[in-house]
Design a protein around this motif. Structure first.
Motif, PDB file in Angstrom:
ATOM      1  N   ASN A 177      38.240  61.056 116.295  1.00 53.46           N
ATOM      2  CA  ASN A 177      37.531  60.344 116.955  1.00 53.46           C
ATOM      3  C   ASN A 177      37.484  61.218 118.619  1.00 53.46           C
ATOM      4  O   ASN A 177      36.607  60.473 119.506  1.00 53.46           O
ATOM      5  N   MET A 178      38.205  61.133 119.388  1.00 54.69           N
ATOM      6  CA  MET A 178      38.456  61.144 120.902  1.00 54.69           C
ATOM      7  C   MET A 178      37.787  62.869 120.521  1.00 54.69           C
ATOM      8  O   MET A 178      37.194  62.920 122.184  1.00 54.69           O
ATOM      9  N   LYS A 179      38.152  63.441 119.874  1.00 52.68           N
ATOM     10  CA  LYS A 179      37.723  65.119 119.976  1.00 52.68           C
ATOM     11  C   LYS A 179      36.489  64.828 119.604  1.00 52.68           C
ATOM     12  O   LYS A 179      35.427  65.660 120.336  1.00 52.68           O
ATOM     13  N   THR A 180      35.861  64.197 119.215  1.00 51.21           N
ATOM     14  CA  THR A 180      34.266  63.986 118.337  1.00 51.21           C
ATOM     15  C   THR A 180      33.313  63.513 120.237  1.00 51.21           C
ATOM     16  O   THR A 180      32.273  63.938 120.556  1.00 51.21           O
ATOM     17  N   ILE A 181      34.235  62.575 120.733  1.00 46.74           N
ATOM     18  CA  ILE A 181      33.765  62.445 121.956  1.00 46.74           C
ATOM     19  C   ILE A 181      33.357  63.409 122.857  1.00 46.74           C
ATOM     20  O   ILE A 181      32.320  63.255 123.654  1.00 46.74           O
ATOM     21  N   CYS A 182      34.555  64.361 122.942  1.00 48.52           N
ATOM     22  CA  CYS A 182      34.799  65.438 123.843  1.00 48.52           C
ATOM     23  C   CYS A 182      33.636  65.986 124.297  1.00 48.52           C
ATOM     24  O   CYS A 182      33.024  66.691 124.598  1.00 48.52           O
ATOM     25  N   ALA A 183      33.341  66.580 122.324  1.00 49.86           N
ATOM     26  CA  ALA A 183      32.661  67.816 122.226  1.00 49.86           C
ATOM     27  C   ALA A 183      30.902  67.610 122.697  1.00 49.86           C
ATOM     28  O   ALA A 183      30.371  68.590 122.639  1.00 49.86           O
ATOM     29  N   ALA A 184      30.005  66.500 122.658  1.00 55.78           N
ATOM     30  CA  ALA A 184      29.724  65.850 123.090  1.00 55.78           C
ATOM     31  C   ALA A 184      29.211  66.247 124.754  1.00 55.78           C
ATOM     32  O   ALA A 184      28.529  66.178 124.863  1.00 55.78           O
ATOM     33  N   LYS A 185      30.227  66.270 125.239  1.00 52.38           N
ATOM     34  CA  LYS A 185      30.222  66.162 126.956  1.00 52.38           C
ATOM     35  C   LYS A 185      29.135  67.775 127.581  1.00 52.38           C
ATOM     36  O   LYS A 185      29.318  68.636 126.482  1.00 52.38           O
ATOM     37  N   SER A 186      29.492  68.115 128.220  1.00 48.37           N
ATOM     38  CA  SER A 186      29.206  69.027 128.797  1.00 48.37           C
ATOM     39  C   SER A 186      30.188  70.359 129.386  1.00 48.37           C
ATOM     40  O   SER A 186      31.425  70.032 128.891  1.00 48.37           O
ATOM     41  N   TRP A 187      30.105  71.743 128.664  1.00 53.72           N
ATOM     42  CA  TRP A 187      31.047  72.391 129.010  1.00 53.72           C
ATOM     43  C   TRP A 187      31.423  72.203 129.860  1.00 53.72           C
ATOM     44  O   TRP A 187      32.991  73.258 129.977  1.00 53.72           O
ATOM     45  N   TYR A 188      31.307  71.459 131.435  1.00 53.64           N
ATOM     46  CA  TYR A 188      31.689  72.097 132.239  1.00 53.64           C
ATOM     47  C   TYR A 188      33.101  70.203 131.669  1.00 53.64           C
ATOM     48  O   TYR A 188      33.994  71.063 132.441  1.00 53.64           O
ATOM     49  N   ALA A 189      33.031  69.401 131.932  1.00 55.27           N
ATOM     50  CA  ALA A 189      33.389  68.332 131.423  1.00 55.27           C
ATOM     51  C   ALA A 189      34.189  68.390 130.030  1.00 55.27           C
ATOM     52  O   ALA A 189      35.444  67.606 129.848  1.00 55.27           O
ATOM     53  N   ARG A 190      34.348  69.263 129.229  1.00 53.38           N
ATOM     54  CA  ARG A 190      34.812  69.347 128.423  1.00 53.38           C
ATOM     55  C   ARG A 190      36.308  69.943 127.789  1.00 53.38           C
ATOM     56  O   ARG A 190      37.264  69.129 127.540  1.00 53.38           O
ATOM     57  N   PRO A 191      36.704  70.305 129.199  1.00 54.70           N
ATOM     58  CA  PRO A 191      38.112  71.352 128.609  1.00 54.70           C
ATOM     59  C   PRO A 191      38.658  70.018 129.114  1.00 54.70           C
ATOM     60  O   PRO A 191      39.998  69.980 128.636  1.00 54.70           O
ATOM     61  N   ALA A 192      38.529  69.091 130.408  1.00 57.19           N
ATOM     62  CA  ALA A 192      39.725  68.355 131.029  1.00 57.19           C
ATOM     63  C   ALA A 192      39.848  67.539 129.687  1.00 57.19           C
ATOM     64  O   ALA A 192      40.396  66.620 129.901  1.00 57.19           O
ATOM     65  N   CYS A 193      38.574  66.526 129.429  1.00 61.39           N
ATOM     66  CA  CYS A 193      38.221  65.877 128.000  1.00 61.39           C
ATOM     67  C   CYS A 193      38.904  66.026 127.243  1.00 61.39           C
ATOM     68  O   CYS A 193      40.046  65.206 126.546  1.00 61.39           O
ATOM     69  N   TYR A 194      39.050  67.113 126.451  1.00 60.58           N
ATOM     70  CA  TYR A 194      40.195  68.022 125.229  1.00 60.58           C
ATOM     71  C   TYR A 194      41.816  67.338 125.627  1.00 60.58           C
ATOM     72  O   TYR A 194      42.324  67.854 124.457  1.00 60.58           O
ATOM     73  N   THR A 195      42.101  67.781 126.738  1.00 60.33           N
ATOM     74  CA  THR A 195      43.428  68.362 127.412  1.00 60.33           C
ATOM     75  C   THR A 195      43.434  66.305 127.426  1.00 60.33           C
ATOM     76  O   THR A 195      45.193  66.406 127.712  1.00 60.33           O
ATOM     77  N   ALA A 196      42.853  65.991 127.510  1.00 57.53           N
ATOM     78  CA  ALA A 196      43.390  64.206 127.847  1.00 57.53           C
ATOM     79  C   ALA A 196      43.654  63.779 126.609  1.00 57.53           C
ATOM     80  O   ALA A 196      44.922  63.408 126.172  1.00 57.53           O
ATOM     81  N   ALA A 197      42.693  64.267 125.407  1.00 56.38           N
ATOM     82  CA  ALA A 197      42.406  63.871 124.462  1.00 56.38           C
ATOM     83  C   ALA A 197      44.113  64.568 123.419  1.00 56.38           C
ATOM     84  O   ALA A 197      44.237  63.440 123.079  1.00 56.38           O
ATOM     85  N   TYR A 198      44.367  65.611 124.051  1.00 53.54           N
ATOM     86  CA  TYR A 198      46.077  65.648 123.068  1.00 53.54           C
ATOM     87  C   TYR A 198      46.582  64.740 124.161  1.00 53.54           C
ATOM     88  O   TYR A 198      47.750  64.790 122.884  1.00 53.54           O
ATOM     89  N   ALA A 199      46.726  64.874 125.646  1.00 56.10           N
ATOM     90  CA  ALA A 199      48.156  63.724 125.825  1.00 56.10           C
ATOM     91  C   ALA A 199      47.705  62.953 125.007  1.00 56.10           C
ATOM     92  O   ALA A 199      48.837  62.562 124.633  1.00 56.10           O
ATOM     93  N   TYR A 200      46.649  61.951 124.278  1.00 58.96           N
ATOM     94  CA  TYR A 200      46.694  60.415 124.095  1.00 58.96           C
ATOM     95  C   TYR A 200      47.421  60.825 122.821  1.00 58.96           C
ATOM     96  O   TYR A 200      48.076  60.207 122.565  1.00 58.96           O
ATOM     97  N   TYR A 201      47.055  61.815 121.768  1.00 56.98           N
ATOM     98  CA  TYR A 201      47.664  61.884 120.917  1.00 56.98           C
ATOM     99  C   TYR A 201      48.645  62.446 120.843  1.00 56.98           C
ATOM    100  O   TYR A 201      49.764  61.315 119.812  1.00 56.98           O
ATOM    101  N   GLN A 202      49.067  63.415 121.643  1.00 54.76           N
ATOM    102  CA  GLN A 202      50.767  62.965 121.309  1.00 54.76           C
ATOM    103  C   GLN A 202      51.888  61.403 121.791  1.00 54.76           C
ATOM    104  O   GLN A 202      52.929  61.685 121.064  1.00 54.76           O
ATOM    105  N   GLY A 203      50.985  60.972 123.117  1.00 51.44           N
ATOM    106  CA  GLY A 203      51.194  59.481 122.743  1.00 51.44           C
ATOM    107  C   GLY A 203      51.673  58.787 121.945  1.00 51.44           C
ATOM    108  O   GLY A 203      52.121  57.788 121.430  1.00 51.44           O
ATOM    109  N   VAL A 204      50.930  58.628 121.057  1.00 57.25           N
ATOM    110  CA  VAL A 204      50.730  57.986 119.452  1.00 57.25           C
ATOM    111  C   VAL A 204      51.837  58.793 118.630  1.00 57.25           C
ATOM    112  O   VAL A 204      52.602  57.956 117.937  1.00 57.25           O
TER     113      VAL A 204
END
Length: 212
Positions: A177-204
């Motif tokens: 669900n987080m990656k779905t949000i990230c995938a909808a962002k612009s190409w420039y914003a997408r990498p930072a969003c995916y990076t944050a999503a992975y940190a949240y995933y590792q957190g849980v």
């Protein structure tokens, strides 16, 4: 031909091996991404440093940059209406807690405050996102909807079907669900969003066990 004693031969082999320089370890696979202009914010840099050697972060970055197919798969869920009440309730929890955020939001709007519930004993409380170890602070609002759905999955499955497999499926659905949000962002914003999503995933995955 003169033969060395076995002990002398072994010593010679060891000395020869020691005289050779040990190859330097490979640089972190994510290192090339740390120089990308899209990832120069302090939050992304902190995550890249924390998970530098993590193949999961590498996969997330490759997805963000289109270097590998994006994986947005969801756990399989059982059908509704074909089982006893207790089993149907668990199926409903999985369908609501592991599905798309839009489905969770529709269920929450219909039942959380109306007093009308599809199954008795469900916990609809939620408290948004907690940034893991202060990482990805800027994405708490972006990821609030997946965090709310994840709360529903954890708080109900730990009561009605508490298994390691269900916890993993809940976390994997959260990541999707987080990656779905990230995938909808612009190409420039997408990498930072995916990076944050992975940190949240590792957190849980690492720290969520006590909440399940």
């Amino acid at each position: 031909m003169r033969h060395l004693p076995v002990t002398a031969l072994c010593t010679a082999v060891l000395l020869a091996a020691c005289s050779q320089s040990t190859p330097a370890p490979d640089a972190a696979a994510t290192a090339p991404y740390a120089a990308r202009p899209e990832l120069q914010d302090s939050g992304s840099q902190a995550i890249l440093q924390r998970y530098a050697d993590d193949p999961g972060l590498l996969a997330a970055l490759q997805e963000a940059y289109g270097e590998r197919p994006t994986t947005l798969s969801r756990p399989a869920v059982p059908p509704l209406g074909t089982l006893d009440l207790a089993s149907d309730r668990v199926a409903y929890i999985k369908r609501t807690g592991w599905g798309a955020v839009s489905n969770y939001n529709a269920q929450y709007a219909a039942y959380a405050t109306s007093g009308s519930v599809p199954y008795p004993g469900l916990d609809w409380t939620r408290d948004g996102c907690s940034a893991p170890d202060g990482l990805g602070l800027g994405y708490r609002e972006d990821f609030r909807p997946p965090c709310n759905e994840h709360d529903f999955a954890y708080r109900n499955l730990k009561v009605y079907e508490r298994t390691d497999a269900n916890r993993l499926a809940s976390d994997d659905a959260f990541y999707t669900n987080m990656k779905t949000i990230c995938a909808a962002k612009s190409w420039y914003a997408r990498p930072a969003c995916y990076t944050a999503a992975y940190a949240y995933y590792q957190g849980v995955r690492v720290g969520g066990g006590s909440s399940f």
